[in-house]
Design a protein around this motif. Structure first.
Motif, mmCIF file in Angstrom:
data_model
loop_
_atom_site.group_PDB
_atom_site.id
_atom_site.type_symbol
_atom_site.label_atom_id
_atom_site.label_comp_id
_atom_site.label_asym_id
_atom_site.label_seq_id
_atom_site.Cartn_x
_atom_site.Cartn_y
_atom_site.Cartn_z
ATOM 1 N N UNK A 1 12.003 1.959 59.379
ATOM 2 C CA UNK A 1 12.226 2.522 60.708
ATOM 3 C C UNK A 1 11.487 3.836 60.882
ATOM 4 N N UNK A 2 11.622 4.767 59.951
ATOM 5 C CA UNK A 2 10.795 5.976 59.895
ATOM 6 C C UNK A 2 10.672 6.702 61.219
ATOM 7 N N UNK A 3 9.610 7.478 61.338
ATOM 8 C CA UNK A 3 9.328 8.232 62.551
ATOM 9 C C UNK A 3 8.608 7.359 63.554
ATOM 10 N N UNK B 1 4.214 12.227 54.537
ATOM 11 C CA UNK B 1 5.156 11.865 53.482
ATOM 12 C C UNK B 1 5.102 10.370 53.243
ATOM 13 N N UNK B 2 5.106 9.963 51.966
ATOM 14 C CA UNK B 2 4.946 8.554 51.635
ATOM 15 C C UNK B 2 6.207 7.987 51.019
ATOM 16 N N UNK B 3 7.356 8.212 51.623
ATOM 17 C CA UNK B 3 8.565 7.532 51.231
ATOM 18 C C UNK B 3 9.105 8.012 49.904
ATOM 19 N N UNK C 1 -0.753 5.322 56.107
ATOM 20 C CA UNK C 1 -1.087 4.538 57.294
ATOM 21 C C UNK C 1 0.179 4.039 57.980
ATOM 22 N N UNK C 2 0.177 4.040 59.296
ATOM 23 C CA UNK C 2 1.332 3.517 60.021
ATOM 24 C C UNK C 2 1.403 2.002 59.917
ATOM 25 N N UNK C 3 0.242 1.355 59.794
ATOM 26 C CA UNK C 3 0.218 -0.106 59.754
ATOM 27 C C UNK C 3 -0.779 -0.594 58.717
ATOM 28 N N UNK C 4 -0.405 -1.666 58.037
ATOM 29 C CA UNK C 4 -1.252 -2.295 57.027
ATOM 30 C C UNK C 4 -1.241 -3.795 57.255
ATOM 31 N N UNK C 5 -2.407 -4.419 57.168
ATOM 32 C CA UNK C 5 -2.517 -5.876 57.210
ATOM 33 C C UNK C 5 -3.124 -6.354 55.908
ATOM 34 N N UNK C 6 -2.466 -7.337 55.282
ATOM 35 C CA UNK C 6 -2.950 -7.927 54.038
ATOM 36 C C UNK C 6 -3.229 -9.403 54.263
ATOM 37 N N UNK C 7 -4.393 -9.859 53.816
ATOM 38 C CA UNK C 7 -4.785 -11.264 53.912
ATOM 39 C C UNK C 7 -5.083 -11.752 52.506
ATOM 40 N N UNK C 8 -4.411 -12.829 52.097
ATOM 41 C CA UNK C 8 -4.580 -13.311 50.742
ATOM 42 C C UNK C 8 -4.366 -14.799 50.598
ATOM 43 N N UNK D 1 6.457 3.100 50.379
ATOM 44 C CA UNK D 1 5.457 4.161 50.549
ATOM 45 C C UNK D 1 5.568 4.842 51.905
ATOM 46 N N UNK D 2 6.363 4.283 52.808
ATOM 47 C CA UNK D 2 6.526 4.857 54.128
ATOM 48 C C UNK D 2 5.691 4.188 55.198
ATOM 49 N N UNK D 3 5.075 3.048 54.872
ATOM 50 C CA UNK D 3 4.278 2.307 55.856
ATOM 51 C C UNK D 3 5.232 1.613 56.815
ATOM 52 N N UNK D 4 5.020 1.798 58.100
ATOM 53 C CA UNK D 4 5.972 1.328 59.093
ATOM 54 C C UNK D 4 5.797 -0.146 59.442
ATOM 55 N N UNK D 5 4.569 -0.582 59.598
ATOM 56 C CA UNK D 5 4.301 -1.950 60.052
ATOM 57 C C UNK D 5 3.448 -2.660 59.013
ATOM 58 N N UNK D 6 3.985 -3.734 58.446
ATOM 59 C CA UNK D 6 3.332 -4.462 57.363
ATOM 60 C C UNK D 6 3.166 -5.910 57.784
ATOM 61 N N UNK D 7 1.921 -6.374 57.850
ATOM 62 C CA UNK D 7 1.625 -7.770 58.158
ATOM 63 C C UNK D 7 1.001 -8.397 56.922
#
Length: 242
Positions: free
Chosen positions: A44-46, A53-55, A64-71, A89-95
């Motif tokens: 949820x974070x800011x 700050x990284x969690x 980063x606020x958002x990260x996308x991983x393709x694998x 780590x504090x990343x808000x949006x993870x795809x």
């Protein structure tokens, strides 16, 4: 500048990862993402997105606020652990978009090649703040010449914005070791030239750790390996943020 995310995983890390994986199994709300799926909100974070700050890991960097991983299938198997370590780590949006047998640019809709997925995501909305690519395992040993491996690496990089922070996991499979080494060497050289990129060193983890982290097929991670794979991603992301 090319970063490397190489830290051998200890038993303590495995135990910490096991706790994170258990937490993820209890709290994860999303299944395997398709190209058109909405990303998971992992923390949820800011509301303003990634900050300094990284969690709970205590990392201080530009998160980063958002990260996308393709694998591929390794990503599929590791999804819950990946969601957990990236959220921590504090990343808000993870795809996370993974599919078994996925190659970089060969295939059709089942599975959709990774290059097609990246192009779809890059062209369908605001791009993520960081990309993670975990592809190449299913391509290792299937090209004879450096130029052929170089071509698929270059095509993938062309689909990702040149300024975007990037982590790309290198590859391991015990039935195609020369192909893995060939691909990994070209990947490292190419990302060094690109800059703003980090190699996640999965090959080194598999070959140097004393833990048993692969199943009998010599490709896919076992329960310990899933935690190691996720923590190798985490290490590479931290290196890229620093």
């Amino acid at each position: 500048m090319l970063q490397t995310g190489h830290v051998l995983i200890t038993r303590r890390t495995l135990l910490l990862g096991a706790a994170a994986s258990t937490l993820a199994a209890c709290s994860a709300k999303t299944g395997l993402s398709g190209p058109a799926d909405k990303p998971a909100t992992a923390n949820s974070g800011s509301p303003s997105g990634g900050g300094k700050s990284a969690g709970s890991k205590g990392v201080t960097s530009n998160v980063p606020a958002s990260v996308t991983m393709v694998g591929d299938s390794i990503t599929v198997l590791s999804k819950e652990a990946l969601q957990s370590v990236l959220a921590d780590l504090g990343i808000l949006t993870i795809t996370i978009n993974g599919e078994k047998s996925r190659r970089i640019e060969v295939g059709n809709k089942k599975p959709l090649p990774g290059l097609d997925v990246v192009k779809f995501i890059a062209n369908s909305g605001p791009p993520p703040d960081m990309w993670i690519i975990a592809l190449g395992t299913n391509d290792a040993g299937l090209y004879a010449k450096d130029a052929e491996y170089q071509g698929v690496i270059d095509d993938m990089l062309a689909a990702i914005p040149a300024h975007a922070p990037l982590v790309w996991m290198n590859v391991y499979r015990n039935d195609q070791l020369p192909g893995c080494e060939q691909f990994n060497a070209l990947l490292r050289t190419t990302l060094l030239k690109r800059g703003n990129a980090t190699v996640g060193e999965w090959f080194q983890q598999v070959t140097k750790t004393k833990e048993s982290i692969l199943t009998h097929d010599g490709v896919h991670p076992n329960a310990n390996g899933i935690l190691v794979f996720a923590d190798t991603i985490r290490t590479a992301v931290v290196a890229q943020m620093s």
